[in-house]
Every structure is written in structure tokens, then in C-alpha cells.
Design a protein around this motif. Sequence first.
Motif, PDB file in Angstrom:
ATOM      1  N   VAL A   1       0.857  -1.184   0.000  1.00 18.94           N
ATOM      2  CA  VAL A   1       0.000   0.000   0.000  1.00 18.94           C
ATOM      3  C   VAL A   1       0.894   1.235   0.000  1.00 18.94           C
ATOM      4  CG1 VAL A   1      -1.671   1.349   1.346  1.00 18.94           C
ATOM      5  CG2 VAL A   1      -1.901  -1.147   1.229  1.00 18.94           C
ATOM      6  N   VAL A   2       0.667   2.146  -0.940  1.00 18.23           N
ATOM      7  CA  VAL A   2       1.418   3.408  -0.985  1.00 18.23           C
ATOM      8  C   VAL A   2       0.455   4.546  -0.676  1.00 18.23           C
ATOM      9  CG1 VAL A   2       2.775   4.999  -2.389  1.00 18.23           C
ATOM     10  CG2 VAL A   2       3.082   2.520  -2.661  1.00 18.23           C
ATOM     11  N   ILE A   3       0.746   5.272   0.401  1.00 19.65           N
ATOM     12  CA  ILE A   3      -0.064   6.412   0.829  1.00 19.65           C
ATOM     13  C   ILE A   3       0.616   7.673   0.293  1.00 19.65           C
ATOM     14  CG2 ILE A   3      -0.944   7.682   2.825  1.00 19.65           C
ATOM     15  CD1 ILE A   3      -0.615   4.903   4.365  1.00 19.65           C
ATOM     16  N   ASP A   4      -0.028   8.333  -0.651  1.00 25.34           N
ATOM     17  CA  ASP A   4       0.553   9.508  -1.313  1.00 25.34           C
ATOM     18  C   ASP A   4       0.309  10.743  -0.450  1.00 25.34           C
ATOM     19  OD1 ASP A   4       0.969  11.808  -2.907  1.00 25.34           O
ATOM     20  OD2 ASP A   4       0.520  10.705  -4.739  1.00 25.34           O
ATOM     21  N   ASN A   5       1.390  11.346   0.041  1.00 26.23           N
ATOM     22  CA  ASN A   5       1.245  12.517   0.915  1.00 26.23           C
ATOM     23  C   ASN A   5       1.793  13.789   0.274  1.00 26.23           C
ATOM     24  OD1 ASN A   5       0.511  13.946   3.196  1.00 26.23           O
ATOM     25  ND2 ASN A   5       2.388  13.487   4.298  1.00 26.23           N
ATOM     26  N   ASN A   6       1.633  13.904  -1.050  1.00 28.32           N
ATOM     27  CA  ASN A   6       2.099  15.107  -1.744  1.00 28.32           C
ATOM     28  C   ASN A   6       1.125  16.275  -1.603  1.00 28.32           C
ATOM     29  OD1 ASN A   6       4.676  14.504  -3.168  1.00 28.32           O
ATOM     30  ND2 ASN A   6       3.461  12.839  -4.035  1.00 28.32           N
ATOM     31  N   GLY A   7      -0.116  15.971  -1.208  1.00 31.58           N
ATOM     32  CA  GLY A   7      -1.134  17.014  -1.162  1.00 31.58           C
ATOM     33  C   GLY A   7      -1.315  17.616   0.213  1.00 31.58           C
ATOM     34  N   THR A   8      -2.547  18.052   0.484  1.00 28.34           N
ATOM     35  CA  THR A   8      -2.876  18.701   1.752  1.00 28.34           C
ATOM     36  C   THR A   8      -3.210  17.661   2.818  1.00 28.34           C
ATOM     37  OG1 THR A   8      -5.234  18.803   1.240  1.00 28.34           O
ATOM     38  CG2 THR A   8      -3.857  20.642   0.478  1.00 28.34           C
ATOM     39  N   LEU A   9      -3.360  18.124   4.048  1.00 24.75           N
ATOM     40  CA  LEU A   9      -3.778  17.234   5.131  1.00 24.75           C
ATOM     41  C   LEU A   9      -5.156  16.654   4.845  1.00 24.75           C
ATOM     42  CD1 LEU A   9      -2.576  19.069   8.366  1.00 24.75           C
ATOM     43  CD2 LEU A   9      -1.856  16.800   7.581  1.00 24.75           C
ATOM     44  N   ALA A  10      -6.027  17.451   4.220  1.00 20.66           N
ATOM     45  CA  ALA A  10      -7.370  16.972   3.862  1.00 20.66           C
ATOM     46  C   ALA A  10      -7.278  15.849   2.826  1.00 20.66           C
ATOM     47  CB  ALA A  10      -8.220  18.123   3.323  1.00 20.66           C
ATOM     48  N   ASP A  11      -6.365  15.999   1.865  1.00 16.38           N
ATOM     49  CA  ASP A  11      -6.153  14.950   0.854  1.00 16.38           C
ATOM     50  C   ASP A  11      -5.689  13.662   1.528  1.00 16.38           C
ATOM     51  OD1 ASP A  11      -6.748  16.729  -1.206  1.00 16.38           O
ATOM     52  OD2 ASP A  11      -4.643  17.315  -1.474  1.00 16.38           O
ATOM     53  N   LEU A  12      -4.765  13.813   2.473  1.00 19.22           N
ATOM     54  CA  LEU A  12      -4.225  12.649   3.187  1.00 19.22           C
ATOM     55  C   LEU A  12      -5.327  11.961   3.994  1.00 19.22           C
ATOM     56  CD1 LEU A  12      -1.794  10.931   4.087  1.00 19.22           C
ATOM     57  CD2 LEU A  12      -1.410  12.603   5.916  1.00 19.22           C
TER      58      LEU A  12
END
Length: 204
Positions: free
Chosen positions: A173-184
Motif C-alpha cells: 500500500v502506498v499512501i501519497d502525501n504530496n497534497g494537503t492534510l485533507a487529501d491525506l
Amino acid sequence: MYKIGLTGGIASGKSTVSNWLRDKGAPIIDADIVAREVVEPGTPGLKALVAEFSDEILTPEGTLDRPKLGSIIFNDEAKRKRTNEILHSFIKQRIDELAENFAKEGYKAVIYDIPLLIETNWYKEMDEVWLVAINEDVQTARLQERNGYTLEEAKARIASQMPLAEKKNYSHVVIDNNGTLADLAAQLEQLWQAKGHVFTEEDA
């Protein structure tokens, strides 16, 4: 016990993800916390380090002087490796104890929050690996902002770790954290909907 390894890189947001999962009720074993526990005053781990490096690594109060130990091993690969070898068995024993405690409480799965999960081959003991990943330019900017590093300092610290792009090869599983906290949070909510049941169900 179903084992999920959670890992990432410096400034990737792994701690944010770990805290979110803990708030959801997932049992989490934090290897960084365990690593501090096993070198508290009076522990066999601290005694083993003193036997290796002498009591110059202690503060006047008898606790581990981390900056002092760091200065000894930072530029000496052999001493750094030796330190890891000394502490590994104590860390492993404590982590196994914590996992056993969670099992007794009725959990069917546990998350192992381990920064060097892949580098230390600990991933081989996991049933799944979850990676918190970000692009290197985002990672660099966040590290500069968080720690006050110059661009060169941030890049040097990132370069000292296995690239996140390479860690993806080991991850389920890859959790993409390039965006905002809301995206995460939205991503994590989806992940929890899909995987949250493993912590309580028999067929985890």
C-alpha cells in the motif's frame, strides 16, 4: 497476529499517518519509542552500550547522552553498525512483548511503525508493508520548513536514506502525501474502510 509494517522517509508524514490510525483504534508499536525505552537508566540496553563505549556516553544524571553517542557513531560506519547490533535484540524483544500484549487484548493485527523497516530487512517479517511516500522536491521543502535546514542540508539528509521511490518496490500500500492534510485524511479514510476490519476479525 497479522503484521502490517508502516514506514516512510524523513518528513514524509509517517507520524501523521501513524497518529491518524491510532486515533481510529489501530494498535501501533512505535519502534522509535521502543528504541528510547530500551536505553533508559538501569536497562540492559544502556549497560551494553556503556560496556562498548564507556561511561563517557552518559550524562551526569546517568541517562544516555544522545548527542555524545551521535558524535561518536555519526562518521564511523563500523561503530554505528555495532550500536545497531547491540540494541537490535533488546528492541526486538520489547516489540515482541508489545505485540503479545495486543494479542491478549484481542487484536488480530498490529501496525509496526518502523522508520528503517526495509533497510533492516524487518519488512520480511511483515504480512503487508504500507509506505507513506512523497516526491523528493516536496520532501525537501517540508524538511527545510520543519527543521530550518538549508537546501543543501535537507538534500544531504534525504540522500542518506533509501529513496522513497525505491521503497515502493517493497510496499503493498502506498499512501501519497504530496497534497494537503485533507487529501491525506481522505486517502486514509478509504484505506481504513478497506483494511480496518483486519484488526478485529479472525481471518485477518
